[in-house]
Structures are given as structure tokens and as C-alpha cells.
Design a protein around this motif. Structure first.
Motif, PDB file in Angstrom:
ATOM      1  N   PHE A  39       0.765  -1.216  -0.061  1.00 59.86           N
ATOM      2  CA  PHE A  39      -0.058   0.010  -0.134  1.00 59.86           C
ATOM      3  C   PHE A  39       1.001   1.181  -0.084  1.00 59.86           C
ATOM      4  CE2 PHE A  39      -3.224  -2.938   1.964  1.00 59.86           C
ATOM      5  CZ  PHE A  39      -4.117  -2.959   1.111  1.00 59.86           C
ATOM      6  N   PHE A  40       1.928   1.394   0.698  1.00 57.23           N
ATOM      7  CA  PHE A  40       2.733   2.631   0.812  1.00 57.23           C
ATOM      8  C   PHE A  40       3.788   2.564  -0.257  1.00 57.23           C
ATOM      9  CE2 PHE A  40       6.259   5.084   2.574  1.00 57.23           C
ATOM     10  CZ  PHE A  40       5.544   6.300   2.417  1.00 57.23           C
ATOM     11  N   VAL A  41       4.681   1.443  -0.291  1.00 52.11           N
ATOM     12  CA  VAL A  41       5.787   1.617  -1.384  1.00 52.11           C
ATOM     13  C   VAL A  41       5.334   1.454  -2.620  1.00 52.11           C
ATOM     14  CG1 VAL A  41       7.824   0.135  -1.970  1.00 52.11           C
ATOM     15  CG2 VAL A  41       7.353   0.584   0.592  1.00 52.11           C
ATOM     16  N   TRP A  42       4.229   0.529  -2.930  1.00 49.16           N
ATOM     17  CA  TRP A  42       3.688   0.665  -4.268  1.00 49.16           C
ATOM     18  C   TRP A  42       2.555   1.598  -4.614  1.00 49.16           C
ATOM     19  CZ3 TRP A  42       7.074  -0.577  -7.706  1.00 49.16           C
ATOM     20  CH2 TRP A  42       8.073  -1.488  -7.799  1.00 49.16           C
ATOM     21  N   GLY A  43       2.004   2.167  -3.572  1.00 48.69           N
ATOM     22  CA  GLY A  43       1.016   3.038  -3.479  1.00 48.69           C
ATOM     23  C   GLY A  43      -0.473   2.561  -4.154  1.00 48.69           C
ATOM     24  N   LYS A  44      -0.503   1.123  -3.834  1.00 46.69           N
ATOM     25  CA  LYS A  44      -1.723   0.663  -4.209  1.00 46.69           C
ATOM     26  C   LYS A  44      -2.730   0.982  -3.468  1.00 46.69           C
ATOM     27  CE  LYS A  44       0.142  -2.427  -7.000  1.00 46.69           C
ATOM     28  NZ  LYS A  44      -0.093  -2.575  -8.136  1.00 46.69           N
ATOM     29  N   GLU A  45      -4.144   1.064  -4.206  1.00 43.93           N
ATOM     30  CA  GLU A  45      -5.430   1.716  -3.738  1.00 43.93           C
ATOM     31  C   GLU A  45      -5.877   1.036  -2.460  1.00 43.93           C
ATOM     32  OE1 GLU A  45      -8.161   4.728  -3.753  1.00 43.93           O
ATOM     33  OE2 GLU A  45      -6.320   4.224  -5.342  1.00 43.93           O
ATOM     34  N   ALA A  46      -6.207   1.274  -1.375  1.00 45.13           N
ATOM     35  CA  ALA A  46      -6.497   0.830   0.005  1.00 45.13           C
ATOM     36  C   ALA A  46      -7.989   0.723   0.036  1.00 45.13           C
ATOM     37  CB  ALA A  46      -6.133   1.676   1.095  1.00 45.13           C
ATOM     38  N   ASN A  47      -8.472  -0.226  -0.761  1.00 45.37           N
ATOM     39  CA  ASN A  47      -9.944  -0.601  -1.017  1.00 45.37           C
ATOM     40  C   ASN A  47     -10.435  -1.470   0.197  1.00 45.37           C
ATOM     41  OD1 ASN A  47     -10.343   0.916  -3.299  1.00 45.37           O
ATOM     42  ND2 ASN A  47      -9.762  -0.953  -4.575  1.00 45.37           N
ATOM     43  N   GLN A  48      -9.504  -2.360   0.391  1.00 48.26           N
ATOM     44  CA  GLN A  48      -9.896  -3.562   1.588  1.00 48.26           C
ATOM     45  C   GLN A  48      -8.408  -3.619   2.376  1.00 48.26           C
ATOM     46  OE1 GLN A  48     -10.529  -7.431   0.628  1.00 48.26           O
ATOM     47  NE2 GLN A  48     -11.220  -8.035   2.519  1.00 48.26           N
ATOM     48  N   LYS A  70      -4.413   3.940  10.025  1.00 50.70           N
ATOM     49  CA  LYS A  70      -4.410   5.354  10.215  1.00 50.70           C
ATOM     50  C   LYS A  70      -3.206   6.059   9.549  1.00 50.70           C
ATOM     51  CE  LYS A  70      -3.354   8.257  14.463  1.00 50.70           C
ATOM     52  NZ  LYS A  70      -2.989   8.371  15.818  1.00 50.70           N
ATOM     53  N   PHE A  71      -1.918   5.400   9.625  1.00 50.08           N
ATOM     54  CA  PHE A  71      -0.811   5.703   8.638  1.00 50.08           C
ATOM     55  C   PHE A  71      -1.219   5.843   7.316  1.00 50.08           C
ATOM     56  CE2 PHE A  71       2.624   4.362   6.198  1.00 50.08           C
ATOM     57  CZ  PHE A  71       3.305   5.506   6.258  1.00 50.08           C
ATOM     58  N   LEU A  72      -1.584   4.882   6.770  1.00 48.42           N
ATOM     59  CA  LEU A  72      -2.129   5.032   5.263  1.00 48.42           C
ATOM     60  C   LEU A  72      -2.969   6.134   4.914  1.00 48.42           C
ATOM     61  CD1 LEU A  72      -2.464   1.037   4.548  1.00 48.42           C
ATOM     62  CD2 LEU A  72      -0.555   2.505   3.937  1.00 48.42           C
ATOM     63  N   ASP A  73      -3.991   6.377   5.758  1.00 53.82           N
ATOM     64  CA  ASP A  73      -4.770   7.447   5.571  1.00 53.82           C
ATOM     65  C   ASP A  73      -4.059   8.802   5.679  1.00 53.82           C
ATOM     66  OD1 ASP A  73      -6.986   5.694   5.215  1.00 53.82           O
ATOM     67  OD2 ASP A  73      -7.958   6.247   7.344  1.00 53.82           O
TER      68      ASP A  73
END
Length: 134
Positions: A39-48, A70-73
Motif C-alpha cells: 500500500f505505501f511503497v507501491w501506492g496501491k489503492e487501499a480498498n480493503q 491510520k498511517f495509510l490514511d
């Protein structure tokens, strides 16, 4: 600033580790690493987002999941993150040894270390299923 958000994440994980020693276990660190890589390194969408990180209790998994979510948000709102290329540059940012929590711990105590990002493959299904608790 994204560096502050990373420090906040590691601070929060450090607090969780005070009551959940297993946070520093290899299985948990690998789960954290995989999730942040995707999610962070590759910037993938955080759908689930994952709900199971290999903690010994549901309470521990819930606390870790809340910290990661919380971090990803928060990271998604950091405009300085847009200037950092996905892949290796974002991994280097996560693994910046100058980012330390109050008790002196660094990134590797929480997510291990990798010289290269993991491939951006889909995450294992067991991260999205309730854990097996002792």
C-alpha cells in the motif's frame, strides 16, 4: 510531512508492543512489511485493508490494523509524498534509520529490512481473515 507520519506509526507500534510482545516476532514483522510494501511503497489503492497481522490476540490484531489504517490514511494526505517515487524510494523512506521512536527503536524492529521492495503482488488472503488466536 511524511517523515512525521512514519515516526507516528512507529511510535504507535512501539506502544502496542508494550502490551503485545509478539509485535516484534518475525511473522508479525513480515506481515507489516508486506502490507506497507503493497500500500505505501507501491501506492496501491487501499480498498480493503488487512485485519490479521499474526498477533496472538484479536485485540492485538485490531490495534495493529488501526495503526496501519491510520498511517495509510494520513500518508495519503501528505503532499510531499507525491514527490517520492513509488518502489525503492518509498522503501528507503520507510527504512530511514534517522527516524527513531522515543525508546530508540528503529524501523527494523517493526518491519524488518529489505534491500529491494517486494514485488507488488496481491497480499495473501489470510491477512484479510480473522486470525487464529491462542
Amino acid at each position: 510531512m511524511i517523515r512525521e507520519k512514519i515516526k507516528d506509526l512507529f511510535e504507535e507500534l512501539s506502544i502496542i508492543a508494550e502490551t503485545h510482545d509478539e509485535l516484534h516476532d518475525t511473522d508479525v514483522r513480515e506481515s507489516l512489511h508486506m502490507v506497507l510494501n503493497y500500500f505505501f511503497v507501491w501506492g496501491k489503492e487501499a480498498n480493503q485493508l488487512p485485519i490479521s497481522y499474526g498477533m496472538f490476540s484479536e485485540e492485538g490484531d485490531i490495534e495493529v490494523a488501526k495503526a496501519i489504517n491510520k498511517f495509510l490514511d494520513n500518508a495519503a494526505t501528505c503532499t510531499d509524498l507525491f514527490d517520492i517515487a513509488i518502489g525503492k524510494e518509498r522503501l528507503k523512506l520507510l527504512q530511514d534509520s534517522s527516524i527513531q521512536v522515543a525508546n530508540g527503536l528503529q524501523y527494523d524492529e517493526f518491519i524488518g529490512h529489505a534491500d529491494e521492495p517486494l514485488p507488488p503482488n496481491e497480499l495473501p488472503e489470510d491477512l484479510f481473515e480473522p486470525g487464529y488466536y491462542y
